[in-house]
Design an enzyme around this catalytic site. Sequence first.
Site, PDB file in Angstrom:
ATOM      1  N   ASP A 109     -11.386   3.111   5.041  1.00 21.68           N
ATOM      2  CA  ASP A 109     -11.921   1.753   4.854  1.00 21.68           C
ATOM      3  C   ASP A 109     -13.441   1.679   4.983  1.00 21.68           C
ATOM      4  OD1 ASP A 109      -9.846  -0.240   4.476  1.00 21.68           O
ATOM      5  OD2 ASP A 109      -9.119   0.258   6.487  1.00 21.68           O
TER       6      ASP A 109
ATOM      7  N   LYS B 211       0.839  -1.197   0.000  1.00 17.29           N
ATOM      8  CA  LYS B 211       0.000   0.000   0.000  1.00 17.29           C
ATOM      9  C   LYS B 211       0.879   1.253   0.000  1.00 17.29           C
ATOM     10  CE  LYS B 211      -3.751  -2.328   2.464  1.00 17.29           C
ATOM     11  NZ  LYS B 211      -4.342  -2.687   3.754  1.00 17.29           N
TER      12      LYS B 211
ATOM     13  N   GLN C  22      -4.543  -1.355  10.069  1.00 16.13           N
ATOM     14  CA  GLN C  22      -4.475  -2.679   9.433  1.00 16.13           C
ATOM     15  C   GLN C  22      -5.033  -3.750  10.365  1.00 16.13           C
ATOM     16  OE1 GLN C  22      -3.550  -3.254   6.256  1.00 16.13           O
ATOM     17  NE2 GLN C  22      -3.763  -5.461   6.399  1.00 16.13           N
TER      18      GLN C  22
HETATM   19  N1  GUN Z   1      -6.826  -6.452   6.521  1.00 17.92           N
HETATM   20  C1  GUN Z   1      -7.171  -7.204   5.436  1.00 17.92           C
HETATM   21  N2  GUN Z   1      -7.853  -6.448   4.548  1.00 17.92           N
HETATM   22  C2  GUN Z   1      -7.923  -5.205   5.072  1.00 17.92           C
HETATM   23  C3  GUN Z   1      -8.512  -3.986   4.607  1.00 17.92           C
HETATM   24  O1  GUN Z   1      -9.113  -3.893   3.537  1.00 17.92           O
HETATM   25  N3  GUN Z   1      -8.374  -2.914   5.443  1.00 17.92           N
HETATM   26  C4  GUN Z   1      -7.726  -2.998   6.634  1.00 17.92           C
HETATM   27  N4  GUN Z   1      -7.658  -1.900   7.382  1.00 17.92           N
HETATM   28  N5  GUN Z   1      -7.187  -4.121   7.092  1.00 17.92           N
HETATM   29  C5  GUN Z   1      -7.281  -5.209   6.312  1.00 17.92           C
END
Ligand code: GUN
Length: 282
Positions: free
Chosen positions: A116, A49, A93
């Site tokens: 998110d 990311k 995360q």
């Molecule tokens: N862990 C796995 N997928 C995601 C996601 O899309 N966002 C976040 N914050 N954590 C994750």
Amino acid sequence: MTVIMDGKSCADKIIEKIKSEVVQYDKKPTLAVILIGNNHASSIYVANKQKKADYIGFNSILINLPYDVSENNLLEQIYKLNDNPDVNAILVQLPLPKTINQQKILEAIDPIKDVDCFTSYNFGWLALGYNPYVVPCTPKGIIRLTDEYKIDLEGKNIIVIGRSNIVGKPLSLLLEQRNATVTVAHSKTKNLTALSSSQDIVISAVGIPDFITTEYIKEGAVVIDVGINRTDKGITGDVKFDEVKDKASFITPVPKGIGPMTIAMLMENTLELFKIQHSFIN
Ligand code: GUN
């Protein structure tokens, strides 16, 4: 002829579009990521990311906290990011350590920086059919990829296998908004094979390698694989790709399917939040 849906090239196009838009702003959009501990998979996701954010020309901030961080310390970090006007998007995360109350942590994120769509404010708006600031990245990426391939969702029977807050639940809401007839299946669903093999579109987010075999698929169905499973053979999805692909009309591969789309949507959401906060839109 089965069409292999190229999430990587669709994501690359979106990334280039964002990159060319960002140069026109005097400020750089900023994405802050909080990573707890050193879980291997999470560390790789976060690094990917950040690499993409840097490539686009965003600022990216990584706050890596120890696995035994206290809930209060973590909350303090979120409050600081909420109060920092230079931070536009906050991502915590997941998964979090079991000792930490996930609900409390995610609810602490300022909804206008909730990249998110994990806060009840944004998710509630999504559920009610109003516009949250942004919609969740993976579900948004799935729908964007079907749009790219001109797959009409209206009136389709779609099964979403998996009911997580990250994928299954929000995806079912977004599909319903597109006038699809949605079934959400999960580990307690009975006769899943029969149910799934009657559907026009099968979306699997269960996290079990080779779970979806040809028996789950109707001839000519669209198959979307959201699984990212680390196995001895490398990264695989939930779908037994080699056999299912001959039965499907469209199918996403793993890797280079939904994974890159999720990252592209995270970048798009960061830019959208930046624009909302600077009143370029809305
Ligand atoms: N862990 C796995 N997928 C995601 C996601 O899309 N966002 C976040 N914050 N954590 C994750």
